[in-house]
Design a protein around this motif. Structure first.
Motif, PDB file in Angstrom:
ATOM      1  N   THR A   8     -54.813  34.133  15.987  1.00 61.12           N
ATOM      2  CA  THR A   8     -54.045  32.888  15.918  1.00 61.12           C
ATOM      3  C   THR A   8     -52.899  32.923  16.919  1.00 61.12           C
ATOM      4  O   THR A   8     -52.651  31.941  17.630  1.00 61.12           O
ATOM      5  CB  THR A   8     -53.520  32.658  14.493  1.00 61.12           C
ATOM      6  N   TYR A   9     -52.209  34.033  16.970  1.00 60.92           N
ATOM      7  CA  TYR A   9     -51.109  34.154  17.929  1.00 60.92           C
ATOM      8  C   TYR A   9     -51.609  33.991  19.362  1.00 60.92           C
ATOM      9  O   TYR A   9     -50.975  33.332  20.185  1.00 60.92           O
ATOM     10  CB  TYR A   9     -50.389  35.505  17.778  1.00 60.92           C
ATOM     11  N   GLN A  10     -52.754  34.571  19.667  1.00 61.88           N
ATOM     12  CA  GLN A  10     -53.291  34.450  21.024  1.00 61.88           C
ATOM     13  C   GLN A  10     -53.670  33.001  21.323  1.00 61.88           C
ATOM     14  O   GLN A  10     -53.438  32.507  22.426  1.00 61.88           O
ATOM     15  CB  GLN A  10     -54.494  35.373  21.227  1.00 61.88           C
ATOM     16  N   ALA A  11     -54.258  32.312  20.358  1.00 64.38           N
ATOM     17  CA  ALA A  11     -54.615  30.902  20.555  1.00 64.38           C
ATOM     18  C   ALA A  11     -53.373  30.062  20.805  1.00 64.38           C
ATOM     19  O   ALA A  11     -53.373  29.173  21.667  1.00 64.38           O
ATOM     20  CB  ALA A  11     -55.388  30.379  19.347  1.00 64.38           C
ATOM     21  N   LEU A  12     -52.298  30.334  20.078  1.00 66.86           N
ATOM     22  CA  LEU A  12     -51.051  29.609  20.285  1.00 66.86           C
ATOM     23  C   LEU A  12     -50.461  29.919  21.654  1.00 66.86           C
ATOM     24  O   LEU A  12     -50.035  29.014  22.379  1.00 66.86           O
ATOM     25  CB  LEU A  12     -50.055  29.944  19.173  1.00 66.86           C
ATOM     26  N   ARG A  13     -50.475  31.180  22.048  1.00 71.49           N
ATOM     27  CA  ARG A  13     -49.990  31.553  23.390  1.00 71.49           C
ATOM     28  C   ARG A  13     -50.809  30.862  24.477  1.00 71.49           C
ATOM     29  O   ARG A  13     -50.259  30.373  25.464  1.00 71.49           O
ATOM     30  CB  ARG A  13     -50.061  33.064  23.575  1.00 71.49           C
ATOM     31  N   ASP A  14     -52.127  30.854  24.300  1.00 71.38           N
ATOM     32  CA  ASP A  14     -53.000  30.199  25.283  1.00 71.38           C
ATOM     33  C   ASP A  14     -52.657  28.727  25.415  1.00 71.38           C
ATOM     34  O   ASP A  14     -52.571  28.191  26.516  1.00 71.38           O
ATOM     35  CB  ASP A  14     -54.470  30.352  24.905  1.00 71.38           C
ATOM     36  N   TYR A  15     -52.460  28.053  24.282  1.00 72.04           N
ATOM     37  CA  TYR A  15     -52.089  26.637  24.316  1.00 72.04           C
ATOM     38  C   TYR A  15     -50.767  26.449  25.061  1.00 72.04           C
ATOM     39  O   TYR A  15     -50.657  25.584  25.928  1.00 72.04           O
ATOM     40  CB  TYR A  15     -51.982  26.068  22.887  1.00 72.04           C
ATOM     41  N   LEU A  16     -49.777  27.255  24.708  1.00 72.17           N
ATOM     42  CA  LEU A  16     -48.458  27.108  25.339  1.00 72.17           C
ATOM     43  C   LEU A  16     -48.523  27.377  26.843  1.00 72.17           C
ATOM     44  O   LEU A  16     -47.891  26.660  27.630  1.00 72.17           O
ATOM     45  CB  LEU A  16     -47.448  28.037  24.671  1.00 72.17           C
ATOM     46  N   ASP A  17     -49.283  28.375  27.243  1.00 70.46           N
ATOM     47  CA  ASP A  17     -49.389  28.716  28.666  1.00 70.46           C
ATOM     48  C   ASP A  17     -50.218  27.707  29.451  1.00 70.46           C
ATOM     49  O   ASP A  17     -49.901  27.387  30.589  1.00 70.46           O
ATOM     50  CB  ASP A  17     -50.026  30.100  28.842  1.00 70.46           C
ATOM     51  N   ARG A  18     -51.269  27.187  28.846  1.00 74.71           N
ATOM     52  CA  ARG A  18     -52.237  26.380  29.578  1.00 74.71           C
ATOM     53  C   ARG A  18     -52.027  24.878  29.429  1.00 74.71           C
ATOM     54  O   ARG A  18     -52.158  24.134  30.401  1.00 74.71           O
ATOM     55  CB  ARG A  18     -53.646  26.776  29.114  1.00 74.71           C
ATOM     56  N   ASP A  19     -51.716  24.406  28.227  1.00 75.42           N
ATOM     57  CA  ASP A  19     -51.781  22.969  27.955  1.00 75.42           C
ATOM     58  C   ASP A  19     -50.467  22.293  27.572  1.00 75.42           C
ATOM     59  O   ASP A  19     -50.360  21.073  27.691  1.00 75.42           O
ATOM     60  CB  ASP A  19     -52.784  22.700  26.822  1.00 75.42           C
ATOM     61  N   ALA A  20     -49.515  23.031  27.085  1.00 74.07           N
ATOM     62  CA  ALA A  20     -48.323  22.421  26.484  1.00 74.07           C
ATOM     63  C   ALA A  20     -47.575  21.504  27.442  1.00 74.07           C
ATOM     64  O   ALA A  20     -47.153  20.410  27.051  1.00 74.07           O
ATOM     65  CB  ALA A  20     -47.392  23.500  25.946  1.00 74.07           C
ATOM     66  N   ASP A  21     -47.413  21.894  28.697  1.00 72.73           N
ATOM     67  CA  ASP A  21     -46.655  21.064  29.639  1.00 72.73           C
ATOM     68  C   ASP A  21     -47.327  19.712  29.868  1.00 72.73           C
ATOM     69  O   ASP A  21     -46.653  18.676  29.874  1.00 72.73           O
ATOM     70  CB  ASP A  21     -46.459  21.786  30.977  1.00 72.73           C
ATOM     71  N   GLU A  22     -48.651  19.706  30.024  1.00 69.10           N
ATOM     72  CA  GLU A  22     -49.368  18.448  30.223  1.00 69.10           C
ATOM     73  C   GLU A  22     -49.302  17.580  28.969  1.00 69.10           C
ATOM     74  O   GLU A  22     -49.173  16.357  29.069  1.00 69.10           O
ATOM     75  CB  GLU A  22     -50.829  18.700  30.594  1.00 69.10           C
ATOM     76  N   VAL A  23     -49.393  18.199  27.802  1.00 71.02           N
ATOM     77  CA  VAL A  23     -49.330  17.438  26.556  1.00 71.02           C
ATOM     78  C   VAL A  23     -47.951  16.808  26.400  1.00 71.02           C
ATOM     79  O   VAL A  23     -47.833  15.634  26.041  1.00 71.02           O
ATOM     80  CB  VAL A  23     -49.683  18.325  25.343  1.00 71.02           C
ATOM     81  N   LEU A  24     -46.904  17.561  26.692  1.00 72.85           N
ATOM     82  CA  LEU A  24     -45.554  17.000  26.592  1.00 72.85           C
ATOM     83  C   LEU A  24     -45.355  15.861  27.582  1.00 72.85           C
ATOM     84  O   LEU A  24     -44.711  14.854  27.257  1.00 72.85           O
ATOM     85  CB  LEU A  24     -44.505  18.097  26.802  1.00 72.85           C
TER      86      LEU A  24
END
Length: 93
Positions: free
Chosen positions: A43-59
């Protein structure tokens, strides 16, 4: 897909709406996973992956959506939640 003259295609999410919706579903799932098993490394890795890969575009997409006037947002929500006639969804209801 957004058309400058008519707005997003009826019944379809535009790119920003889709990006935010997918992120919302992912993050709700990750939040539930953290509550269920707070120390799960997957779960932690999935959250890190989201933050590293997708979070900026989503925001950025969220910012675009929040800049829409309230009446446009309300109309869009109503449009997207309107029942689809059977002929448009392959006979499924």
């Amino acid at each position: 897909m957004t058309d400058e003259r008519t707005g997003p295609s009826a019944g379809r999410l535009d790119a920003d709406e889709e990006r935010v919706t997918r992120a919302w579903h992912l993050l709700v799932g990750l939040g539930a996973a953290l509550v269920h098993r707070p120390f799960n490394p997957v779960t932690y890795q999935a959250l890190r992956d989201y933050l590293d890969r997708d979070a900026d575009e989503v925001l950025a997409s969220l910012t675009v959506l929040l800049e829409r006037p309230e009446n446009q947002l309300r109309e869009r929500i109503a449009e997207l939640t309107r029942p689809v006639p059977a002929a448009e969804n392959g006979g499924r209801s």
